[in-house]
Scaffold this motif. Structure first.
Motif, PDB file in Angstrom:
ATOM      1  N   CYS A  24      -3.671  62.666 -21.939  1.00  0.00           N
ATOM      2  CA  CYS A  24      -2.383  63.167 -22.432  1.00  0.00           C
ATOM      3  C   CYS A  24      -2.615  64.064 -23.653  1.00  0.00           C
ATOM      4  N   CYS A  43       3.281  56.647 -27.414  1.00  0.00           N
ATOM      5  CA  CYS A  43       3.461  58.068 -27.097  1.00  0.00           C
ATOM      6  C   CYS A  43       4.566  58.192 -26.041  1.00  0.00           C
ATOM      7  N   ARG A  62       5.293  60.878 -24.314  1.00  0.00           N
ATOM      8  CA  ARG A  62       4.938  61.794 -23.218  1.00  0.00           C
ATOM      9  C   ARG A  62       4.274  61.052 -22.061  1.00  0.00           C
ATOM     10  N   CYS A  63       3.365  60.135 -22.388  1.00  0.00           N
ATOM     11  CA  CYS A  63       2.633  59.434 -21.334  1.00  0.00           C
ATOM     12  C   CYS A  63       3.062  57.975 -21.211  1.00  0.00           C
ATOM     13  N   CYS A 116      -1.086  62.724 -27.269  1.00  0.00           N
ATOM     14  CA  CYS A 116      -1.711  61.635 -28.031  1.00  0.00           C
ATOM     15  C   CYS A 116      -3.232  61.677 -27.910  1.00  0.00           C
TER      16      CYS A 116
HETATM   17 ZN   LIG Z   1       0.411  60.350 -24.729  1.00  0.00          ZN
END
Ligand SMILES: [Zn+2]
Ligand SMILES: [Zn+2]
Length: 372
Positions: A187, A161, A163-164, A190
């Protein structure tokens, strides 16, 4: 600060010499009750802020000492201002500080326990008396057989992922009544897994679970009562991402049996004797939970007599012994007479006197024996 003049110890309900553990415990107990998410009380939020302020002061050795010696004025002159915190973050705060999940938010990091499933079965009273086994159909989510529960199409790999960065969590620094605090939350991109599935499993569409019709054999113990539930632990829906499965609950309905009335562990039934059987005595078949038994009634048996069959009632659930069966005598009177029958009865009546109908046992003695 509207709440300034309330005594912090009184607010938390602890003595002045309470130690840190006591203060923490008292706050936790009150917070559980007063948090606006869970409390119905109209002033819950104001009271929650009060106890939070009390906790903030008393849980810190410096501010507590200041308060103990100089009261609220001491705190003000010492520059103390209570933290203005965001109510919504309280669940996270508790998880962090008390190591548990205060408001049942659950499922941090996505390892959710599966939901419970419920079903209902109806059984006969005689089966409830003996104990029985039933097969109960359920539809439950089970771990997907194609992907093994991870939701990924076999032969493909999930990607990290972005984003995280694969940790599954996002961190955010905020100020709170406990000091500076780093909030961690799952997150959203995900769902806390740290990975994103590019090619979801085609069987379960990436959910990792599929619905399956299953049958569960359930042992119903002897003596069960209508409306009781049996819990079969771990037989509910599969949990997400390896979380524990939920439980299955089976609601037991016991069908009424027209021959018997159940009251607790006792059974009531009725036997019909003709006037001739009642007058001359008779041996007749009486239904019990274990089948028909022959009962002999003495000459002169009266309507309303009760025969107690000890131990012929329902078994005591998870105990020893059984209740009783009480058999109530009903005497049937002929409704249609032939001329011959009428003549015989009239002749019988002429041969009868008061002694024919004399009562041996007092009416109240009989009542007593019936309800003993
Ligand atoms: Zn994530
Ligand atoms: Zn699958």
């Amino acid at each position: 600060m509207a709440t300034a003049e309330h005594d912090y110890y009184e607010l938390l309900g602890v003595p002045r010499d309470a130690d840190d553990a006591e203060i923490k415990k008292a706050f936790r107990r009150l917070a559980r009750r007063l948090h606006p998410d869970v409390s119905e009380e109209p002033d819950a939020e104001a009271r929650f802020r009060e106890i939070s302020e009390a906790y903030e002061v008393l849980s810190n050795a410096e501010t507590r000492q200041l308060y103990d010696r100089f009261g609220h004025a001491g705190l003000r002159s010492g520059g103390f201002t209570p933290t203005h915190f965001d109510m919504g973050s309280l669940g996270d705060l508790f998880a962090a500080f008390f190591g548990d999940d205060l408001f049942g938010v659950g499922a941090r990091g996505g390892r959710a326990r599966g939901a419970d499933v419920a079903a209902e079965v109806a059984i006969e009273l005689v089966d409830a008396a003996r104990g029985t086994k039933v097969t109960v159909p359920f539809e439950t989510a089970v771990s997907c057989a194609t992907c093994g529960g991870d939701g990924v199409k076999p032969g493909t790999q999930p990607i990290q992922c972005d984003r995280c960065g694969g940790s599954g969590r996002l961190q955010q620094v905020s100020r709170s009544l406990f000091g500076e605090f780093i909030r961690t939350s799952a997150c959203p991109q995900c769902g806390g897994r740290g990975q994103v599935i590019e090619h979801p499993c085609e069987t379960c569409n990436g959910a990792g679970r599929t619905l399956e019709a299953r049958k569960l054999d359930v042992d119903i113990p002897a003596g069960i009562h209508d409306g009781q539930r049996i819990r079969i632990s771990g037989e509910g829906h599969a949990g997400a991402l390896g979380g524990r499965a939920g439980d299955a609950y089976v609601l037991i309905r016991v069908r009424p049996d027209e021959r018997f009335v159940r009251e607790g562990n006792d059974i009531f039934s009725q036997v019909d004797l003709t006037i001739v059987e009642a007058a001359l005595g008779a041996t007749v078949g009486v239904e019990t939970l274990d089948g028909s038994v022959e009962l002999t009634f003495d000459p002169g048996t009266q309507p309303g007599d009760v025969r107690v069959l000890r131990g012929k009632g329902m078994p005591v659930l998870q105990g020893f012994g059984r209740g009783d069966q009480r058999v109530l005598v009903n005497v049937t009177v002929p409704r249609r007479l032939t001329d011959e029958q009428r003549r015989l009865l009239e002749e019988f009546d002429r041969a009868s006197d008061a002694d024919t109908y004399r009562r041996d046992e007092g009416f109240f003695d009989k009542l007593k024996s019936a309800f003993r």
